[in-house]
Design a protein around this motif. Structure first.
Motif, short mmCIF file in Angstrom:
data_model
loop_
_atom_site.label_atom_id
_atom_site.label_comp_id
_atom_site.label_asym_id
_atom_site.label_seq_id
_atom_site.Cartn_x
_atom_site.Cartn_y
_atom_site.Cartn_z
N ASP A 193 7.38 40.83 15.73
CA ASP A 193 8.53 41.38 15.00
C ASP A 193 8.11 41.92 13.63
O ASP A 193 8.57 42.98 13.20
CB ASP A 193 9.62 40.32 14.84
N VAL A 194 7.23 41.18 12.94
CA VAL A 194 6.72 41.64 11.65
C VAL A 194 5.99 42.96 11.81
O VAL A 194 6.19 43.91 11.03
CB VAL A 194 5.76 40.57 11.04
N MET A 195 5.14 43.04 12.84
CA MET A 195 4.38 44.27 13.08
C MET A 195 5.29 45.45 13.38
O MET A 195 5.11 46.56 12.84
CB MET A 195 3.41 44.05 14.24
N LEU A 196 6.31 45.23 14.22
CA LEU A 196 7.25 46.31 14.53
C LEU A 196 7.97 46.80 13.29
O LEU A 196 8.16 48.01 13.10
CB LEU A 196 8.27 45.83 15.57
N PHE B 212 7.18 45.37 24.96
CA PHE B 212 8.03 45.17 23.79
C PHE B 212 7.61 46.05 22.62
O PHE B 212 8.44 46.62 21.91
CB PHE B 212 8.02 43.70 23.38
N LEU B 213 6.30 46.19 22.40
CA LEU B 213 5.81 46.86 21.21
C LEU B 213 5.59 48.36 21.35
O LEU B 213 5.80 49.11 20.40
CB LEU B 213 4.48 46.22 20.76
N ASP C 187 10.59 53.77 27.44
CA ASP C 187 11.69 54.59 26.92
C ASP C 187 12.73 53.84 26.11
O ASP C 187 13.89 54.25 26.06
CB ASP C 187 12.38 55.33 28.08
N PHE C 188 12.36 52.73 25.49
CA PHE C 188 13.29 52.02 24.64
C PHE C 188 13.29 52.62 23.24
O PHE C 188 12.23 52.92 22.69
CB PHE C 188 12.93 50.53 24.56
N GLU C 189 14.49 52.76 22.66
CA GLU C 189 14.58 53.32 21.32
C GLU C 189 14.12 52.31 20.27
O GLU C 189 14.05 51.12 20.51
CB GLU C 189 16.03 53.74 21.04
N ARG C 190 13.80 52.84 19.10
CA ARG C 190 13.44 52.00 17.96
C ARG C 190 14.52 52.12 16.90
O ARG C 190 15.15 53.16 16.79
CB ARG C 190 12.08 52.43 17.39
N PRO C 191 14.72 51.07 16.09
CA PRO C 191 14.06 49.75 16.14
C PRO C 191 14.49 48.96 17.37
O PRO C 191 15.57 49.19 17.92
CB PRO C 191 14.53 49.08 14.85
N LEU D 52 16.53 43.73 24.76
CA LEU D 52 15.60 44.19 25.79
C LEU D 52 15.54 43.22 26.96
O LEU D 52 15.42 43.63 28.12
CB LEU D 52 14.20 44.37 25.21
N LEU D 53 15.64 41.93 26.67
CA LEU D 53 15.57 40.94 27.74
C LEU D 53 16.80 40.96 28.63
O LEU D 53 16.81 40.35 29.70
CB LEU D 53 15.38 39.54 27.14
#
Length: 290
Positions: free
Chosen positions: A178-181, A203-204, A226-230, A236-237
């Protein structure tokens, strides 16, 4: 805009008994500015070999790598690496370990400017209150946070992560993911991650590059995530597509003996029909790959 171009990349190691050992051959990949790309594959497939060539720490045998319009010929401050072990200097505090790199990369900055860079990097990884601690006074997760801070403090054009969370417990691993994202979403740093963890890359990452078996490993398939950010882990789960992505990656790793000479690219629409079955929960995934 392309940030990294990898063309016909190959790595050969000398063999005193005959032909050179071919670790990686004909590896081609373009990475866009700010993109997060994962490399997965079984041990010996050349993931870390590709990463160390990107870092300039491993000589390229053939082909080349272009980073921000310049072909690399060795290590440089435009590329920062976070390894599985943070390799901190035990006689330096967290602040001192990060400052070590900052002094070399910003030799003409004032002492106050360098201090601000170090403090900002350590605060970004959640160590604002632990800057004066020595490695022996920190947990493994805290030490890895220092390693991440040391890398991002250099403001690299390309961040290279070699299984940076592999030695951490599950909760610490998720915290640091989570910190990295959060950091990468804010800083827009182009990133390449080597990992064995399919959950982690889904996830990342924006794309997952699956490598074929070694020796003579190469790019096998590319999966678009194809998941949007953030991104939010809990959301996601609850998404069936998350488990379809996992199923596809596990299927590739299980069937890795089928070497493909041409890479295949998948998006969410084609993936739904690729596996031939629906995977919509963690339990179903476990049963499918058991």
């Amino acid at each position: 805009m392309r940030s990294v171009e990898i063309f016909n990349l190959a790595k050969f190691y000398p063999n005193p008994y005959g032909e050179p050992f071919k670790a990686v051959v004909d590896f081609n990949l373009d990475i866009q500015q700010g993109e997060f790309v994962g490399l997965i594959g079984h041990s010996g497939c050349g993931k870390s070999t590709v990463l160390t060539m990107l870092a300039g720490l491993n000589e390229i045998s053939d082909g080349g790598i272009v980073v921000n319009g310049r072909e690399i010929d060795g290590a440089g401050p435009d590329r920062a690496v976070v390894f599985q072990s943070p390799c901190l200097m035990p006689w330096l505090t967290a602040f001192g370990n990060v400052m070590l790199g900052v002094k070399n990369v910003y030799p003409h900055a004032s002492s106050n400017q360098r201090k601000q860079i170090v403090e900002s990097a350590l605060s970004a990884v959640g160590l604002a209150d632990s800057m004066k601690k020595y490695p022996r006074e920190m947990s493994g997760g805290m030490q890895q946070r220092v390693g991440i801070a040391r890398a991002i403090a250099l403001k690299p054009k390309l961040l290279l992560l070699d299984e940076p969370f592999g030695r951490l417990d599950s909760l610490t691993r998720m915290e640091l993911q989570d910190v990295m994202l959060d950091i990468l979403h804010r800083e827009k740093i182009t990133t390449v991650l080597v990992s064995h963890d399919v959950d982690e890359v889904v996830f990342l990452c924006d794309r997952v590059v699956m490598m074929t078996n070694g020796p003579a490993a190469t790019l096998g398939e590319v999966l678009n995530i194809d998941f949007e950010r953030p991104r939010d882990r809990a959301s996601l789960l609850q998404d069936p597509l998350y488990f379809r992505y996992l199923d596809h990656l596990v299927s590739f790793l299980t069937e890795r003996a089928h070497l493909r000479t041409e890479p295949r690219h998948y998006d969410s629409k084609s993936l739904l029909t690729f596996t031939g079955k629906k995977i919509e929960s963690a339990d179903e995934l476990s049963q499918a790959v058991a």
